[in-house]
Design a protein around this motif. Structure first.
Motif, mmCIF file in Angstrom:
data_model
loop_
_atom_site.group_PDB
_atom_site.id
_atom_site.type_symbol
_atom_site.label_atom_id
_atom_site.label_comp_id
_atom_site.label_asym_id
_atom_site.label_seq_id
_atom_site.Cartn_x
_atom_site.Cartn_y
_atom_site.Cartn_z
ATOM 1 N N LEU A 1 -5.629 7.160 4.630
ATOM 2 C CA LEU A 1 -5.407 6.337 5.804
ATOM 3 C C LEU A 1 -4.968 7.282 6.908
ATOM 4 O O LEU A 1 -3.995 8.014 6.749
ATOM 5 C CB LEU A 1 -4.315 5.305 5.508
ATOM 6 N N TYR B 1 2.508 -0.973 4.599
ATOM 7 C CA TYR B 1 1.978 -1.807 3.511
ATOM 8 C C TYR B 1 1.420 -0.944 2.378
ATOM 9 O O TYR B 1 1.679 -1.203 1.207
ATOM 10 C CB TYR B 1 0.862 -2.718 4.018
ATOM 11 N N ARG B 2 0.654 0.092 2.738
ATOM 12 C CA ARG B 2 0.056 0.950 1.706
ATOM 13 C C ARG B 2 1.141 1.688 0.925
ATOM 14 O O ARG B 2 1.099 1.748 -0.306
ATOM 15 C CB ARG B 2 -0.923 1.943 2.332
ATOM 16 N N ALA C 1 -0.226 -0.764 8.555
ATOM 17 C CA ALA C 1 -1.097 -0.329 7.453
ATOM 18 C C ALA C 1 -0.410 0.753 6.621
ATOM 19 O O ALA C 1 -0.440 0.709 5.389
ATOM 20 C CB ALA C 1 -2.429 0.178 8.008
ATOM 21 N N TRP D 1 -4.607 -2.220 -1.608
ATOM 22 C CA TRP D 1 -4.113 -0.950 -1.077
ATOM 23 C C TRP D 1 -4.300 0.192 -2.071
ATOM 24 O O TRP D 1 -4.520 1.328 -1.668
ATOM 25 C CB TRP D 1 -2.638 -1.081 -0.688
ATOM 26 N N ARG D 2 -4.249 -0.084 -3.358
ATOM 27 C CA ARG D 2 -4.381 0.991 -4.350
ATOM 28 C C ARG D 2 -5.757 1.651 -4.307
ATOM 29 O O ARG D 2 -5.926 2.761 -4.792
ATOM 30 C CB ARG D 2 -4.056 0.495 -5.747
ATOM 31 N N ILE E 1 -9.839 4.168 7.431
ATOM 32 C CA ILE E 1 -9.378 3.638 6.151
ATOM 33 C C ILE E 1 -10.444 4.031 5.136
ATOM 34 O O ILE E 1 -11.544 3.485 5.142
ATOM 35 C CB ILE E 1 -9.188 2.113 6.220
ATOM 36 N N GLY F 1 -3.192 -5.875 0.614
ATOM 37 C CA GLY F 1 -4.372 -5.084 0.942
ATOM 38 C C GLY F 1 -5.002 -5.529 2.243
ATOM 39 O O GLY F 1 -4.353 -6.131 3.099
ATOM 40 N N VAL G 1 -7.313 2.304 -1.424
ATOM 41 C CA VAL G 1 -7.386 3.093 -0.189
ATOM 42 C C VAL G 1 -6.903 4.494 -0.517
ATOM 43 O O VAL G 1 -5.724 4.705 -0.794
ATOM 44 C CB VAL G 1 -6.548 2.453 0.939
#
Length: 102
Positions: free
Chosen positions: A49, A89-90, A86, A43-44, A58, A29, A46
């Motif tokens: 993005l 990763y997300r 980003a 991340w969950r 974000i 995250g 977000v």
């Protein structure tokens, strides 16, 4: 990767709405810092993005967002690399979460 950010939407504390801070991207995250405050954002959480012009947005739900301005990076390539990291990763975090739910 990290960058200076601005807390764009936080009605609970208007004094901090444009307070500069930093954000660090990790596989789990975001790690955000504002002055003496710090927090982790998985991340969950977000929900969106994206990027528009010289900013990365974000979004974490209806009432909270971080805005990362391009001017805080050394060059456009670093800004683009931050955004791509980003996104990756997300996507990985969301895919792992979906796999765990099954």
């Amino acid at each position: 990767r990290f960058a200076r950010i601005y807390n764009a939407i936080r009605p609970r504390d208007e004094r901090r709405m444009k307070e500069p801070g930093t954000v660090t991207l990790t596989p789990d995250g975001l790690e955000a810092r504002y002055g003496d405050s710090a927090g982790r954002i998985p991340w969950r959480t977000v929900t969106q993005l994206g990027r528009d012009g010289g900013h990365i947005f974000i979004i974490m739900g209806m009432a909270n967002a971080l805005v990362v301005p391009q001017r805080e990076f050394v060059d456009p390539e670093e800004f683009e690399a931050f955004y791509r990291a980003a996104v990756v990763y997300r996507a990985k975090a969301l895919a792992q979460g979906a796999g765990q739910a099954e």
